[in-house]
Enzyme design. Structure first.
Site, mmCIF file in Angstrom:
data_model
loop_
_atom_site.group_PDB
_atom_site.id
_atom_site.type_symbol
_atom_site.label_atom_id
_atom_site.label_comp_id
_atom_site.label_asym_id
_atom_site.label_seq_id
_atom_site.Cartn_x
_atom_site.Cartn_y
_atom_site.Cartn_z
ATOM 1 N N ARG A 35 -1.409 -0.049 -0.357
ATOM 2 C CA ARG A 35 -1.510 -0.827 0.879
ATOM 3 C C ARG A 35 -0.109 -0.851 1.477
ATOM 4 O O ARG A 35 0.878 -0.834 0.748
ATOM 5 C CB ARG A 35 -2.059 -2.212 0.586
ATOM 6 C CG ARG A 35 -3.483 -2.119 0.007
ATOM 7 C CD ARG A 35 -4.246 -3.412 0.029
ATOM 8 N NE ARG A 35 -5.664 -3.190 -0.217
ATOM 9 C CZ ARG A 35 -6.249 -3.238 -1.417
ATOM 10 N NH1 ARG A 35 -5.529 -3.514 -2.488
ATOM 11 N NH2 ARG A 35 -7.541 -3.025 -1.547
ATOM 12 N N ASP A 71 -12.344 -0.456 6.246
ATOM 13 C CA ASP A 71 -12.112 -0.867 7.636
ATOM 14 C C ASP A 71 -10.627 -0.941 8.002
ATOM 15 O O ASP A 71 -10.230 -0.547 9.094
ATOM 16 C CB ASP A 71 -12.735 -2.253 7.876
ATOM 17 C CG ASP A 71 -14.235 -2.159 8.080
ATOM 18 O OD1 ASP A 71 -14.752 -1.041 8.204
ATOM 19 O OD2 ASP A 71 -14.875 -3.224 8.121
ATOM 20 N N THR A 112 -15.331 2.766 -0.148
ATOM 21 C CA THR A 112 -15.237 1.432 -0.756
ATOM 22 C C THR A 112 -16.440 1.212 -1.666
ATOM 23 O O THR A 112 -17.566 1.594 -1.310
ATOM 24 C CB THR A 112 -15.174 0.293 0.286
ATOM 25 O OG1 THR A 112 -15.360 -0.952 -0.407
ATOM 26 C CG2 THR A 112 -16.225 0.399 1.367
ATOM 27 N N ASP A 121 -17.654 -1.566 -2.105
ATOM 28 C CA ASP A 121 -18.308 -2.792 -1.638
ATOM 29 C C ASP A 121 -19.476 -2.579 -0.668
ATOM 30 O O ASP A 121 -20.187 -3.533 -0.355
ATOM 31 C CB ASP A 121 -17.282 -3.708 -0.955
ATOM 32 C CG ASP A 121 -16.315 -4.320 -1.956
ATOM 33 O OD1 ASP A 121 -16.587 -4.234 -3.164
ATOM 34 O OD2 ASP A 121 -15.292 -4.891 -1.529
ATOM 35 N N ASP A 149 -19.410 -2.352 2.385
ATOM 36 C CA ASP A 149 -19.289 -3.231 3.558
ATOM 37 C C ASP A 149 -18.695 -2.517 4.767
ATOM 38 O O ASP A 149 -17.801 -3.036 5.425
ATOM 39 C CB ASP A 149 -18.472 -4.483 3.194
ATOM 40 C CG ASP A 149 -17.078 -4.154 2.722
ATOM 41 O OD1 ASP A 149 -16.825 -2.980 2.358
ATOM 42 O OD2 ASP A 149 -16.213 -5.044 2.716
HETATM 43 P P1 ADP Z 1 -9.370 -0.982 3.270
HETATM 44 O O1 ADP Z 1 -9.042 0.278 3.968
HETATM 45 O O2 ADP Z 1 -10.016 -0.744 1.937
HETATM 46 O O3 ADP Z 1 -10.116 -1.963 4.156
HETATM 47 P P2 ADP Z 1 -6.908 -2.536 3.647
HETATM 48 O O4 ADP Z 1 -7.545 -3.504 4.575
HETATM 49 O O5 ADP Z 1 -5.985 -3.027 2.607
HETATM 50 O O6 ADP Z 1 -7.993 -1.679 2.844
HETATM 51 O O7 ADP Z 1 -6.153 -1.460 4.548
HETATM 52 C C1 ADP Z 1 -5.501 -0.355 3.971
HETATM 53 C C2 ADP Z 1 -4.257 -0.044 4.757
HETATM 54 O O8 ADP Z 1 -4.604 0.317 6.092
HETATM 55 C C3 ADP Z 1 -3.280 -1.204 4.919
HETATM 56 O O9 ADP Z 1 -2.440 -1.368 3.815
HETATM 57 C C4 ADP Z 1 -2.496 -0.768 6.134
HETATM 58 O O10 ADP Z 1 -1.487 0.160 5.803
HETATM 59 C C5 ADP Z 1 -3.548 -0.052 6.977
HETATM 60 N N1 ADP Z 1 -4.033 -0.977 7.995
HETATM 61 C C6 ADP Z 1 -4.799 -2.078 7.820
HETATM 62 N N2 ADP Z 1 -4.994 -2.732 8.970
HETATM 63 C C7 ADP Z 1 -4.316 -2.042 9.928
HETATM 64 C C8 ADP Z 1 -4.114 -2.212 11.333
HETATM 65 N N3 ADP Z 1 -4.641 -3.227 12.007
HETATM 66 N N4 ADP Z 1 -3.356 -1.286 11.972
HETATM 67 C C9 ADP Z 1 -2.822 -0.247 11.308
HETATM 68 N N5 ADP Z 1 -2.967 -0.043 9.980
HETATM 69 C C10 ADP Z 1 -3.706 -0.914 9.288
HETATM 70 O O1 F6P Z 2 -12.384 -1.976 -3.416
HETATM 71 C C1 F6P Z 2 -12.991 -3.168 -3.012
HETATM 72 C C2 F6P Z 2 -12.574 -4.274 -3.928
HETATM 73 O O2 F6P Z 2 -12.893 -3.868 -5.215
HETATM 74 C C3 F6P Z 2 -13.151 -5.625 -3.656
HETATM 75 O O3 F6P Z 2 -14.423 -5.838 -4.164
HETATM 76 C C4 F6P Z 2 -12.132 -6.507 -4.269
HETATM 77 O O4 F6P Z 2 -12.159 -7.775 -3.729
HETATM 78 C C5 F6P Z 2 -10.857 -5.812 -3.956
HETATM 79 O O5 F6P Z 2 -11.180 -4.450 -3.880
HETATM 80 C C6 F6P Z 2 -9.767 -6.049 -4.921
HETATM 81 O O6 F6P Z 2 -8.750 -5.156 -4.697
HETATM 82 P P1 F6P Z 2 -7.263 -5.310 -5.254
HETATM 83 O O7 F6P Z 2 -7.291 -6.284 -6.362
HETATM 84 O O8 F6P Z 2 -6.936 -3.915 -5.673
HETATM 85 O O9 F6P Z 2 -6.472 -5.778 -4.092
#
Ligand code: ADP
Ligand code: F6P
Length: 322
Positions: free
Chosen positions: A76, A107, A129, A131, A133
């Site tokens: 992240r 997302d 993912t 999840d 979702d």
């Molecule tokens: P996921 O993709 O599983 O939903 P995160 O929400 O942690 O996981 O997002 C992954 C990475 O995507 C973040 O660490 C960040 O680098 C990037 N990201 C998240 N939100 C934004 C945003 N609004 N604009 C640009 N990059 C983003």
């Molecule tokens: O990948 C999805 C997920 O497993 C969620 O169900 C959970 O809440 C989250 O990731 C936890 O992620 P981390 O502990 O790696 O931040």
């Protein structure tokens, strides 16, 4: 006019999941087949900002389809959420000749993909993912493996729960989404199911249900609790105190995110990876790949992010009846 792509990057972002490797392999091999060069970006957007970029060929994705996790690593990255971070990422893309990108994640990662598209890097997202979702898709990479892992674990807990005539609370993953819990509740014949989208925090109803079941001669009582509700250990203590029945909590945790992907996750992730590589080669950008009504499709990222997904009422209802 669509832009002709010459070199693409591929990265995995956010939480990992089984099937990510199958998707990477498909993106790499299809893009090479389409006459493009491919670079792998390690550790998501963070690796992009740190220039952790490697050349990839057909051999670099050999022997990975059966492996869990992601060979590219994931992370992240706060810096990438800022305009400066995104400008820097685009400059790095130009420096390495990257003019297209496939982002495998959830997302949050799509928001990042959208930012890259906005800055002229043709970008396609894939739904990664456990999840489930992601609103634009009825399938997400890793969900099938995660529910099978959780289902097998709950079967085992049920054996010992029954032998000892205990109540078992099994906490499955899903911080904001209850799909893993819902599927396990149906597949494992759970007596109670607690989902973040539905839970009314009425513990007395669960306690009454346990007591009724015991009176009817049931030797065990399985409660599937989603991570988003959490507090399984303290809930177990309260239930034991209220019912007088030994109650144990098991938190399945990260085992659900690892392991060798199921056949479905390998095949669907492969198809989605090929699909992403193909539409990228056609000059598309700012799209995400989904699966709906039996077909693989793609959507504008903004449109996809604005879609809503809810726990299907009928599935929730039958999870409690059965
Ligand atoms: P996921 O993709 O599983 O939903 P995160 O929400 O942690 O996981 O997002 C992954 C990475 O995507 C973040 O660490 C960040 O680098 C990037 N990201 C998240 N939100 C934004 C945003 N609004 N604009 C640009 N990059 C983003
Ligand atoms: O990948 C999805 C997920 O497993 C969620 O169900 C959970 O809440 C989250 O990731 C936890 O992620 P981390 O502990 O790696 O931040």
């Amino acid at each position: 006019m669509s832009k002709k792509i010459e070199t693409i990057g591929v990265l995995t972002s956010g939480g990992d999941e089984p099937g990510m490797n199958a998707a990477i392999r498909a993106v790499v091999r299809t893009s090479i087949d389409n006459g493009l060069k491919v670079k792998g970006i390690k550790k998501g957007y963070m690796g992009l900002l740190n220039e952790e970029i490697i050349d990839m060929d057909r051999r670099s994705v050999a022997d990975i389809i059966q492996r869990g996790g992601t060979i590219l690593g994931t992370a992240r990255c706060m810096e990438f959420t800022t305009e400066e971070g995104q400008q820097k990422a685009v400059e790095i893309c130009h420096k390495f000749g990257i003019d297209g990108m496939v982002v495998i994640g959830g997302d949050g990662s799509y928001r990042g993909a959208q930012a890259l598209s906005r800055h002229g890097i043709n970008t396609i997202g894939l739904p990664g993912t456990i999840d489930l979702d992601i609103a634009c898709s009825d399938y997400t990479i890793g969900f099938d493996t995660a529910i099978n892992t959780a289902m097998q674990a709950i079967d085992k807990i049920r054996d010992t729960s029954s032998s000892h005539e205990r109540v078992s609370i099994v906490e499955v993953m899903g911080r904001r989404a209850g799909y893993i819990a819902l599927w396990c509740a149906i597949a494992n014949g759970a007596d109670d199911i607690l989902l973040p989208e539905k839970y009314d925090y009425n513990e007395q109803r669960i306690i009454d249900n346990i007591i009724d079941n015991r009176k009817r001669g049931k030797t065990h009582h399985i409660i599937v609790n989603a991570e988003g509700i959490g507090h399984s250990t303290s809930m177990a203590r309260r239930i034991e105190a209220a019912t007088g029945i030994e109650t144990r909590a098991s938190i399945l945790g990260y085992m659900q995110r690892g392991g060798s992907p199921t056949c479905k996750d390998r095949v669907y992730a492969s198809i989605m990876g090929c699909y992403a590589a193909d539409i990228l080669a056609q000059g598309k950008t700012n799209r995400v790949v989904g699966h709906q009504n039996g077909e693989f499709v793609d959507f504008d990222i903004e449109e996809a992010l604005n879609m809503k997904k809810e726990i299907p009422e009928y599935e929730y209802k039958i999870s409690r009846i059965l």
